[in-house]
Write a protein that holds these residues in place. Structure first.
Motif, PDB file in Angstrom:
ATOM      1  N   ARG A 262      37.848  45.148  45.402  1.00  0.00           N
ATOM      2  CA  ARG A 262      39.118  45.103  46.135  1.00  0.00           C
ATOM      3  C   ARG A 262      39.940  43.879  45.729  1.00  0.00           C
ATOM      4  NH1 ARG A 262      39.025  43.537  52.308  1.00  0.00           N
ATOM      5  NH2 ARG A 262      38.700  41.557  51.244  1.00  0.00           N
ATOM      6  N   GLY A 263      39.282  42.730  45.643  1.00  0.00           N
ATOM      7  CA  GLY A 263      39.979  41.504  45.246  1.00  0.00           C
ATOM      8  C   GLY A 263      40.607  41.627  43.864  1.00  0.00           C
ATOM      9  N   ILE A 264      39.888  42.234  42.923  1.00  0.00           N
ATOM     10  CA  ILE A 264      40.406  42.404  41.557  1.00  0.00           C
ATOM     11  C   ILE A 264      41.578  43.382  41.550  1.00  0.00           C
ATOM     12  CG2 ILE A 264      39.864  43.378  39.293  1.00  0.00           C
ATOM     13  CD1 ILE A 264      37.110  42.122  39.547  1.00  0.00           C
ATOM     14  N   PHE A 265      41.476  44.481  42.295  1.00  0.00           N
ATOM     15  CA  PHE A 265      42.567  45.464  42.342  1.00  0.00           C
ATOM     16  C   PHE A 265      43.832  44.844  42.946  1.00  0.00           C
ATOM     17  CE2 PHE A 265      39.190  49.013  42.582  1.00  0.00           C
ATOM     18  CZ  PHE A 265      39.192  49.134  41.201  1.00  0.00           C
ATOM     19  N   GLU A 266      43.666  44.061  44.005  1.00  0.00           N
ATOM     20  CA  GLU A 266      44.820  43.407  44.633  1.00  0.00           C
ATOM     21  C   GLU A 266      45.454  42.398  43.682  1.00  0.00           C
ATOM     22  OE1 GLU A 266      43.243  41.818  48.235  1.00  0.00           O
ATOM     23  OE2 GLU A 266      43.449  43.702  49.356  1.00  0.00           O
ATOM     24  N   TYR A 267      44.624  41.678  42.943  1.00  0.00           N
ATOM     25  CA  TYR A 267      45.136  40.725  41.954  1.00  0.00           C
ATOM     26  C   TYR A 267      45.887  41.456  40.842  1.00  0.00           C
ATOM     27  CZ  TYR A 267      45.163  37.129  38.323  1.00  0.00           C
ATOM     28  OH  TYR A 267      45.557  36.253  37.343  1.00  0.00           O
ATOM     29  N   MET A 269      47.443  44.340  41.045  1.00  0.00           N
ATOM     30  CA  MET A 269      48.714  44.848  41.583  1.00  0.00           C
ATOM     31  C   MET A 269      49.746  43.731  41.709  1.00  0.00           C
ATOM     32  SD  MET A 269      46.990  47.348  44.438  1.00  0.00           S
ATOM     33  CE  MET A 269      48.513  47.621  45.349  1.00  0.00           C
ATOM     34  N   ALA A 270      49.285  42.517  42.045  1.00  0.00           N
ATOM     35  CA  ALA A 270      50.212  41.388  42.171  1.00  0.00           C
ATOM     36  C   ALA A 270      50.636  40.847  40.810  1.00  0.00           C
ATOM     37  CB  ALA A 270      49.561  40.273  42.994  1.00  0.00           C
ATOM     38  N   LYS A 274      54.158  46.616  37.799  1.00  0.00           N
ATOM     39  CA  LYS A 274      54.822  47.774  37.212  1.00  0.00           C
ATOM     40  C   LYS A 274      53.950  48.527  36.199  1.00  0.00           C
ATOM     41  CE  LYS A 274      59.491  45.891  37.795  1.00  0.00           C
ATOM     42  NZ  LYS A 274      60.765  45.543  37.117  1.00  0.00           N
ATOM     43  N   SER A 275      52.725  48.112  36.051  1.00  0.00           N
ATOM     44  CA  SER A 275      51.837  48.745  35.066  1.00  0.00           C
ATOM     45  C   SER A 275      51.201  50.009  35.644  1.00  0.00           C
ATOM     46  CB  SER A 275      50.739  47.764  34.643  1.00  0.00           C
ATOM     47  OG  SER A 275      49.897  47.480  35.746  1.00  0.00           O
ATOM     48  N   LYS A 276      50.803  50.908  34.744  1.00  0.00           N
ATOM     49  CA  LYS A 276      50.129  52.136  35.183  1.00  0.00           C
ATOM     50  C   LYS A 276      48.759  51.794  35.783  1.00  0.00           C
ATOM     51  CE  LYS A 276      48.063  53.178  30.666  1.00  0.00           C
ATOM     52  NZ  LYS A 276      47.939  54.171  29.581  1.00  0.00           N
ATOM     53  N   GLU A 277      48.158  50.681  35.278  1.00  0.00           N
ATOM     54  CA  GLU A 277      46.868  50.251  35.827  1.00  0.00           C
ATOM     55  C   GLU A 277      46.998  49.839  37.294  1.00  0.00           C
ATOM     56  OE1 GLU A 277      46.590  49.872  31.436  1.00  0.00           O
ATOM     57  OE2 GLU A 277      48.074  49.265  32.920  1.00  0.00           O
ATOM     58  N   ALA A 278      48.159  49.238  37.649  1.00  0.00           N
ATOM     59  CA  ALA A 278      48.392  48.852  39.045  1.00  0.00           C
ATOM     60  C   ALA A 278      48.458  50.089  39.946  1.00  0.00           C
ATOM     61  CB  ALA A 278      49.686  48.045  39.154  1.00  0.00           C
ATOM     62  N   GLU A 279      49.073  51.151  39.437  1.00  0.00           N
ATOM     63  CA  GLU A 279      49.141  52.400  40.201  1.00  0.00           C
ATOM     64  C   GLU A 279      47.741  52.987  40.417  1.00  0.00           C
ATOM     65  OE1 GLU A 279      51.777  55.098  38.301  1.00  0.00           O
ATOM     66  OE2 GLU A 279      53.530  53.780  38.409  1.00  0.00           O
TER      67      GLU A 279
END
Length: 295
Positions: A262-267, A269-270, A274-279
């Motif tokens: 979760r911490g890595i995913f939130e980082y 996204m921040a 705008k990346s597809k990986e963030a989505e």
């Protein structure tokens, strides 16, 4: 007044005496004075009336100014109140943003520590494996030493060859082709050789990413986490960085550490909103929230 008119008529008719004349003259003078006084009073009254009008006009103007000033003060008070409200909201938002960033930074530091611990464990295991391999090699060497000695005596002096010129593009393509053939260990060795030979090549970061992918494909998630982290440390500006973060999060899920993921995913996204990986990270977080009730 009537008496003065009567005396005037007597005088005109010739019946009036000197005394009557003097009396008439006095009456006329009295009338003149009275007339003057009346005119003066009228003038004073007119002046006073003008003063009253002027004073009234000034008072009206002053009252209008006062009303305008009161309205202006009311508007200023309203604007000041709205401004204070906005400042309060800004300060509140800034506090939560700063807190979120600090919490995220703390989680990332914790993840770094966990990754470093994993890296140390992997190095230790690699050291043990290398030591075992060396032992086996020495044993085998002793058994074949006589045969090797004889062959070396009989061997001819090898011809001197010109040094081979390595093409980084071809070397990378060969490693990638091996990866596509699912020969993960061999592909990993080729990518590692590529990085060692061409550490500053523009494909070095890609090679590091694929090293992580070989471990991930082999379901060695600890090894994958360490290699993805090596890309993030050594090539922070790489285009593969968002992908490395995403796969690192996936690896932590497989490793059983949902909080770290979760911490890595939130980082991610921040850092790369705008990346597809963030989505993909956002979707994964939503899935985790439903499946594991993680918030």
């Amino acid at each position: 007044m009537k008496k003065a008119i009567f005396l005037l008529l007597l005088f005109i008719s010739g019946c009036a005496t000197t005394a009557d004349f003097e009396m008439l003259k006095g009456e006329i003078n009295q009338l003149k004075r009275e007339s003057f006084d009346i005119k003066k009073d009228a003038s004073d009254t007119k002046t006073a009336l003008a003063d009253v009008k002027e004073k009234s006009a000034k008072e009206d103007a002053l009252n209008a100014i006062r009303e305008s000033e009161a309205a202006l003060r009311s508007d200023i008070a309203g604007i000041s109140k709205d401004l204070q409200t906005l400042i309060g909201r800004f300060d509140e938002s800034k506090y939560f943003i700063d807190k979120t960033l600090k919490d995220t930074a703390s989680e990332m530091e914790l993840l770094r520590s966990q990754i470093n611990a994993l890296e140390a464990q992997i190095k230790e295991l690699q050291g043990r494996l290398s030591s075992k391999t060396d032992t086996d090699t020495k044993t085998k060497g002793k058994m074949e030493i006589k045969k090797d000695k004889k062959e070396s005596e009989d061997a001819k002096i090898p011809e001197t060859k010109a040094p081979e010129i390595k093409d980084p593009a071809k070397m990378y393509e060969a490693a990638y082709a091996t990866f596509k053939d699912k020969k993960y260990k061999e592909a990993r060795e080729k990518f590692e050789a590529f990085i060692k030979e061409f550490p500053k090549d523009n494909l070095a970061d890609n090679a590091q990413f694929w090293i992580g992918e070989t471990y991930y494909a082999e379901e060695d998630y600890a090894g994958a986490i360490v290699e993805y982290d090596a890309l993030l440390k050594n090539y922070p500006d790489s285009k593969k960085a968002p992908g490395a973060l995403l796969k690192q999060g996936y690896a932590f899920i497989e490793f059983g550490d949902k909080k770290a993921a979760r911490g890595i995913f939130e980082y991610l996204m921040a850092k790369y909103p705008k990346s597809k990986e963030a989505e993909l990270a956002k979707k994964k977080l939503e899935e985790m929230g439903k499946k594991y009730n993680i918030r």
